[in-house]
Design a protein around this motif. Sequence first.
Motif, PDB file in Angstrom:
ATOM      1  N   PHE A 110       1.030  -1.136   0.146  1.00  0.00           N
ATOM      2  CA  PHE A 110      -0.139   0.189   0.122  1.00  0.00           C
ATOM      3  C   PHE A 110       0.907   1.349   0.108  1.00  0.00           C
ATOM      4  O   PHE A 110       0.349   2.318  -0.924  1.00  0.00           O
ATOM      5  N   GLU A 111       2.226   1.080   0.594  1.00  0.00           N
ATOM      6  CA  GLU A 111       2.951   2.615   0.683  1.00  0.00           C
ATOM      7  C   GLU A 111       3.235   2.978  -0.750  1.00  0.00           C
ATOM      8  O   GLU A 111       3.972   4.103  -1.010  1.00  0.00           O
ATOM      9  N   LEU A 112       3.046   1.951  -1.811  1.00  0.00           N
ATOM     10  CA  LEU A 112       3.561   2.885  -3.063  1.00  0.00           C
ATOM     11  C   LEU A 112       3.188   3.470  -3.485  1.00  0.00           C
ATOM     12  O   LEU A 112       3.521   4.218  -4.759  1.00  0.00           O
ATOM     13  N   VAL A 113       1.838   3.989  -2.760  1.00  0.00           N
ATOM     14  CA  VAL A 113       0.588   4.872  -4.431  1.00  0.00           C
ATOM     15  C   VAL A 113       0.262   5.591  -3.000  1.00  0.00           C
ATOM     16  O   VAL A 113      -0.114   5.773  -2.453  1.00  0.00           O
ATOM     17  N   GLY A 114       1.245   7.334  -3.361  1.00  0.00           N
ATOM     18  CA  GLY A 114       1.212   8.396  -2.609  1.00  0.00           C
ATOM     19  C   GLY A 114      -0.573   8.442  -2.824  1.00  0.00           C
ATOM     20  O   GLY A 114      -1.135   8.645  -3.762  1.00  0.00           O
ATOM     21  N   PRO A 115      -0.770  10.394  -2.318  1.00  0.00           N
ATOM     22  CA  PRO A 115      -2.834  10.810  -2.666  1.00  0.00           C
ATOM     23  C   PRO A 115      -2.738  11.775  -4.348  1.00  0.00           C
ATOM     24  O   PRO A 115      -3.179  10.900  -4.767  1.00  0.00           O
ATOM     25  N   GLU A 116      -0.953  11.683  -5.245  1.00  0.00           N
ATOM     26  CA  GLU A 116      -1.127  12.361  -6.450  1.00  0.00           C
ATOM     27  C   GLU A 116      -0.886  11.130  -7.015  1.00  0.00           C
ATOM     28  O   GLU A 116      -1.554  11.652  -8.471  1.00  0.00           O
ATOM     29  N   ARG A 117      -0.333  10.015  -6.440  1.00  0.00           N
ATOM     30  CA  ARG A 117      -0.258   9.659  -7.833  1.00  0.00           C
ATOM     31  C   ARG A 117      -2.141   9.090  -8.074  1.00  0.00           C
ATOM     32  O   ARG A 117      -2.463   8.122  -9.352  1.00  0.00           O
ATOM     33  N   ALA A 118      -3.084   8.436  -6.555  1.00  0.00           N
ATOM     34  CA  ALA A 118      -4.237   7.861  -7.025  1.00  0.00           C
ATOM     35  C   ALA A 118      -5.428   9.394  -7.435  1.00  0.00           C
ATOM     36  O   ALA A 118      -5.837   8.475  -8.104  1.00  0.00           O
ATOM     37  N   GLU A 119      -4.971  10.522  -7.719  1.00  0.00           N
ATOM     38  CA  GLU A 119      -5.309  11.275  -7.952  1.00  0.00           C
ATOM     39  C   GLU A 119      -5.424  10.752  -9.504  1.00  0.00           C
ATOM     40  O   GLU A 119      -6.479  10.581 -10.388  1.00  0.00           O
ATOM     41  N   GLU A 120      -4.549  11.170  -9.913  1.00  0.00           N
ATOM     42  CA  GLU A 120      -4.029  10.481 -11.955  1.00  0.00           C
ATOM     43  C   GLU A 120      -4.639   9.168 -12.083  1.00  0.00           C
ATOM     44  O   GLU A 120      -5.118   9.290 -13.267  1.00  0.00           O
ATOM     45  N   ALA A 121      -4.432   9.048 -11.015  1.00  0.00           N
ATOM     46  CA  ALA A 121      -4.932   7.370 -11.437  1.00  0.00           C
ATOM     47  C   ALA A 121      -6.451   7.381 -11.980  1.00  0.00           C
ATOM     48  O   ALA A 121      -6.852   6.866 -12.778  1.00  0.00           O
ATOM     49  N   VAL A 122      -7.377   8.014 -10.659  1.00  0.00           N
ATOM     50  CA  VAL A 122      -8.547   8.224 -11.036  1.00  0.00           C
ATOM     51  C   VAL A 122      -9.119   9.097 -12.097  1.00  0.00           C
ATOM     52  O   VAL A 122      -9.979   8.969 -12.529  1.00  0.00           O
ATOM     53  N   CYS A 123      -8.278  10.358 -11.979  1.00  0.00           N
ATOM     54  CA  CYS A 123      -8.251  10.772 -13.282  1.00  0.00           C
ATOM     55  C   CYS A 123      -7.712  10.531 -14.403  1.00  0.00           C
ATOM     56  O   CYS A 123      -9.047  11.001 -15.672  1.00  0.00           O
ATOM     57  N   ALA A 124      -7.265   9.887 -14.612  1.00  0.00           N
ATOM     58  CA  ALA A 124      -7.562   9.326 -16.549  1.00  0.00           C
ATOM     59  C   ALA A 124      -8.081   8.032 -16.383  1.00  0.00           C
ATOM     60  O   ALA A 124      -8.677   7.952 -17.539  1.00  0.00           O
ATOM     61  N   ALA A 125      -9.139   7.338 -15.252  1.00  0.00           N
ATOM     62  CA  ALA A 125     -10.048   6.358 -15.634  1.00  0.00           C
ATOM     63  C   ALA A 125     -10.791   6.874 -15.966  1.00  0.00           C
ATOM     64  O   ALA A 125     -11.740   6.094 -16.825  1.00  0.00           O
ATOM     65  N   GLU A 126     -11.159   7.851 -15.144  1.00  0.00           N
ATOM     66  CA  GLU A 126     -12.347   9.506 -15.888  1.00  0.00           C
ATOM     67  C   GLU A 126     -12.152   9.223 -17.330  1.00  0.00           C
ATOM     68  O   GLU A 126     -13.237   8.578 -17.762  1.00  0.00           O
ATOM     69  N   ASP A 127     -11.072   9.682 -17.553  1.00  0.00           N
ATOM     70  CA  ASP A 127     -11.427   9.926 -19.096  1.00  0.00           C
ATOM     71  C   ASP A 127     -11.440   9.022 -19.945  1.00  0.00           C
ATOM     72  O   ASP A 127     -12.076   8.855 -20.629  1.00  0.00           O
ATOM     73  N   PHE A 128     -11.053   7.715 -19.291  1.00  0.00           N
ATOM     74  CA  PHE A 128     -10.341   6.844 -20.430  1.00  0.00           C
ATOM     75  C   PHE A 128     -11.823   5.834 -20.171  1.00  0.00           C
ATOM     76  O   PHE A 128     -12.457   5.719 -21.665  1.00  0.00           O
ATOM     77  N   VAL A 129     -13.078   5.688 -19.393  1.00  0.00           N
ATOM     78  CA  VAL A 129     -13.935   5.739 -19.258  1.00  0.00           C
ATOM     79  C   VAL A 129     -14.674   6.199 -19.926  1.00  0.00           C
ATOM     80  O   VAL A 129     -15.718   5.800 -21.179  1.00  0.00           O
ATOM     81  N   ASP A 130     -14.685   7.470 -19.880  1.00  0.00           N
ATOM     82  CA  ASP A 130     -15.693   8.349 -20.942  1.00  0.00           C
ATOM     83  C   ASP A 130     -14.811   7.900 -22.223  1.00  0.00           C
ATOM     84  O   ASP A 130     -15.972   8.078 -23.384  1.00  0.00           O
ATOM     85  N   ALA A 131     -14.030   7.817 -23.112  1.00  0.00           N
ATOM     86  CA  ALA A 131     -13.174   7.699 -24.235  1.00  0.00           C
ATOM     87  C   ALA A 131     -13.807   6.901 -24.634  1.00  0.00           C
ATOM     88  O   ALA A 131     -14.818   6.735 -25.971  1.00  0.00           O
ATOM     89  N   VAL A 132     -13.857   5.636 -23.971  1.00  0.00           N
ATOM     90  CA  VAL A 132     -14.656   4.474 -24.019  1.00  0.00           C
ATOM     91  C   VAL A 132     -16.011   4.465 -24.607  1.00  0.00           C
ATOM     92  O   VAL A 132     -16.586   3.758 -25.638  1.00  0.00           O
ATOM     93  N   ARG A 133     -16.742   4.883 -24.352  1.00  0.00           N
ATOM     94  CA  ARG A 133     -18.851   5.361 -23.467  1.00  0.00           C
ATOM     95  C   ARG A 133     -18.237   6.049 -25.442  1.00  0.00           C
ATOM     96  O   ARG A 133     -19.644   6.162 -25.551  1.00  0.00           O
ATOM     97  N   ASP A 134     -17.711   6.987 -25.224  1.00  0.00           N
ATOM     98  CA  ASP A 134     -18.298   7.825 -27.093  1.00  0.00           C
ATOM     99  C   ASP A 134     -17.741   6.517 -28.105  1.00  0.00           C
ATOM    100  O   ASP A 134     -18.262   7.055 -28.888  1.00  0.00           O
ATOM    101  N   LEU A 135     -16.752   6.414 -27.582  1.00  0.00           N
ATOM    102  CA  LEU A 135     -16.418   5.412 -28.905  1.00  0.00           C
ATOM    103  C   LEU A 135     -17.339   3.798 -29.234  1.00  0.00           C
ATOM    104  O   LEU A 135     -18.221   3.559 -30.084  1.00  0.00           O
TER     105      LEU A 135
END
Length: 156
Positions: A110-135
Amino acid sequence: MDQQLEQHVTGEPGAGAPVPARALELLRRADAELLAAQFSSEPWEQLSHAHLAALRAGAAVVAARGTPSGRRAPRTVWSMLGVVAPELGSWSTYFAEAASLRSAVDAGRFELVGPERAEEAVCAAEDFVDAVRDLVHGGVDAVAGRTLRMRVPQAS
């Protein structure tokens, strides 16, 4: 019924082909994972849920477009996505590279993931899911214009 609502309920874009039920179910599951990521209090949980959301969204594209076959067919969702939806190649690369971090988290690191990396992952996943829905709902043209505006984060 309004066209956008009808598309959401039936999975059918106005004039396009129907979206396979499996793809719609995977998109619903991706949305649920995104919600879990947004409400998780721990960075490692956020990253894990975000990655699972992206994985389910990628699987939705494969379900909609078909699984590559043959002896040398790719075996991971990220590899299959590169074959069936090359327009999402930068996303599949990003999430494929992040898979080892998610595996480490799954193993208790668990120590491998800090708040910044977690936020990046969530933002990337949100954008990706939106792109997939569009596709899935709108086809390649809907994603082509969208991906030019999206910033795909660099894997870390």
